[in-house]
Design an enzyme around this catalytic site. Structure first.
Site, short mmCIF file in Angstrom:
data_model
loop_
_atom_site.label_atom_id
_atom_site.label_comp_id
_atom_site.label_asym_id
_atom_site.label_seq_id
_atom_site.Cartn_x
_atom_site.Cartn_y
_atom_site.Cartn_z
N LYS A 182 0.84 -1.21 0.00
CA LYS A 182 0.00 0.00 0.00
C LYS A 182 0.88 1.26 0.00
O LYS A 182 2.08 1.19 0.21
CB LYS A 182 -0.94 -0.02 1.21
CG LYS A 182 -1.79 -1.29 1.29
CD LYS A 182 -2.77 -1.42 0.12
CE LYS A 182 -3.28 -2.83 -0.13
NZ LYS A 182 -4.13 -3.38 0.90
C1 LIG Z 1 -4.99 -4.57 1.30
C2 LIG Z 1 -6.46 -4.44 1.33
C3 LIG Z 1 -7.21 -4.75 2.46
C4 LIG Z 1 -6.69 -5.43 3.67
O1 LIG Z 1 -5.60 -4.93 4.20
P1 LIG Z 1 -4.55 -5.82 5.02
O2 LIG Z 1 -3.80 -4.75 5.73
O3 LIG Z 1 -3.75 -6.58 4.03
O4 LIG Z 1 -5.32 -6.68 5.94
C5 LIG Z 1 -8.58 -4.48 2.43
N1 LIG Z 1 -9.17 -3.98 1.34
C6 LIG Z 1 -8.49 -3.72 0.23
C7 LIG Z 1 -9.21 -3.14 -0.94
C8 LIG Z 1 -7.10 -3.96 0.18
O5 LIG Z 1 -6.45 -3.72 -0.95
#
Ligand SMILES: *Cc1c(COP(=O)(O)O)cnc(C)c1O
Length: 362
Positions: A182
């Site tokens: 992210k």
């Molecule tokens: C990455 C992601 C999540 C979950 O995040 P984590 O930190 O990996 O648990 C939820 N929704 C979307 C759209 C994501 O891309």
């Protein structure tokens, strides 16, 4: 190869001493470093009702739990997302009801959502996919009209804006992820921005077995079982260092995204995504529709540029069998959308090369 995603990690001379300090500090579970990071992140997103957790998935699960969503309930959501958006709904026992997407943007279509509302609908889950912001003017109206809360999954959308303000306090819950790929990573982690101050204390209990951290352990009484979703001092320390660089890192995504918006607008075979009124994307992934996608991706790969659709639609997973329905706009979008590299690692030379390469055709 110019990749689609890449973790940004602050310079080692800043990061490593901080990690070494906290690791040997004698207190690596949750204490001041977590609460400090919580405050700093809250300041960044301009929402003091913010808590941090150990993943974006945890953020979503806590939000659904605060709404007491469970068996017999329905949550309207989008198939155009990463799986945790919808697996967390499944975990509560509620049924996922798919809204169709706007075929021009791949984002949930407010008209389709409104059609699927019934007396069992307990929440609307919106995903600001790839950093593009949903049609919030319309969704806010729907939420108000039917009294149904919105959970914004902003895992892709740190720094995206609605009405000029960073997304974090428009809906009752805004969930962030600090997972590896992210825009800002703490290795793993997440956060929730709440609209209502009342939800903060409930969420803090849910993230730690149901215990109240402001009361001594011996005097605690668990009234509702919670999870083990808290952040620890190590990832919070990483987060504090990362956050210092986040504005600058986000700007690179946004500058590159705007550059592509401009340079690609008249290229044959490409359909740019129109952004909704009052919204500004933060371009986690640059997203567009292309003709002959397979040829496009192959050509790009041969030129050393990653280009792909990246996410698998959620509605075709077996676990969502009972939710299956026709989603014609999703079918259309899913056959043509593609991402190209847009992040902090794409410099001026790389982005010019990417544009030149696309302009030569495929
Ligand atoms: C990455 C992601 C999540 C979950 O995040 P984590 O930190 O990996 O648990 C939820 N929704 C979307 C759209 C994501 O891309």
């Amino acid at each position: 190869m110019i990749s689609l995603v890449k973790p940004y990690i602050a310079p080692a001379e800043e990061m490593m001493p901080a990690i070494q300090n906290i690791l040997y500090s004698g207190y690596i579970a949750e204490s001041e470093p977590v609460w400090d990071f919580e405050k700093q992140f809250g300041l960044f997103i301009d929402n003091k009702n913010t808590i941090v957790v150990n993943s974006g998935t945890a953020a979503l699960h806590i939000s659904l739990s605060i709404l007491d969503i469970g068996p017999g309930d329905e949550v309207i959501s989008t198939p155009m997302t990463s799986e945790p958006t919808n697996t967390t709904i499944a975990l509560t026992g509620a049924k996922v009801v798919w809204g169709d997407v706007d075929p021009n943007t791949g984002l949930l279509d407010p008209r389709s959502v409104e059609e699927k509302i019934n007396e069992n609908t307990k929440a609307i889950m919106l995903v600001h996919y790839a950093g593009m912001v949903c049609d919030m003017n319309e969704f806010n109206m729907i939420s108000k009209k039917y009294g149904i809360p919105i959970i914004e999954d902003a895992a892709h959308a740190l720094g995206s804006r609605y009405k000029g303000k960073i997304i974090a306090s428009n809906s009752r819950f805004t969930c962030f992820s600090f997972q590896a790929i992210k825009q800002m990573t703490t290795v793993d982690g997440g956060a929730i921005g709440f609209k209502n101050e009342d939800d903060v204390a409930v969420a803090k209990k849910l993230r730690w077995f149901g215990l109240d951290k402001s009361v001594s352990r011996m005097n605690n009484d668990i009234t509702r079982a919670g999870y083990k979703y808290g952040m620890n001092n190590v990832t919070a320390t990483i987060g504090q260092i990362q956050l210092k660089h986040t504005p600058e890192v986000l700007n690179k995504y946004i500058e590159n995204g705007k550059y592509y918006d401009d340079k690609l607008k008249s290229v044959a075979g490409i359909h740019l995504v129109p952004y909704y009124e009052d919204t500004q994307p933060s371009y986690w992934l640059y997203t567009m529709k292309v003709e002959n996608r397979e040829d496009f991706c192959k050509m790009m790969e041969e030129k050393g540029i990653a280009a792909s659709p990246l996410h698998h639609r959620s509605d075709t997973h077996s676990v969502f069998e009972e939710s299956r329905c026709d989603l014609p706009n999703m079918d259309e979008w899913y056959s043509r959308f593609v991402h190209i590299p847009c992040g902090w690692w794409v410099g001026n030379e790389e982005r010019e090369y990417i544009i030149d390469t696309i302009r030569k055709g495929w």
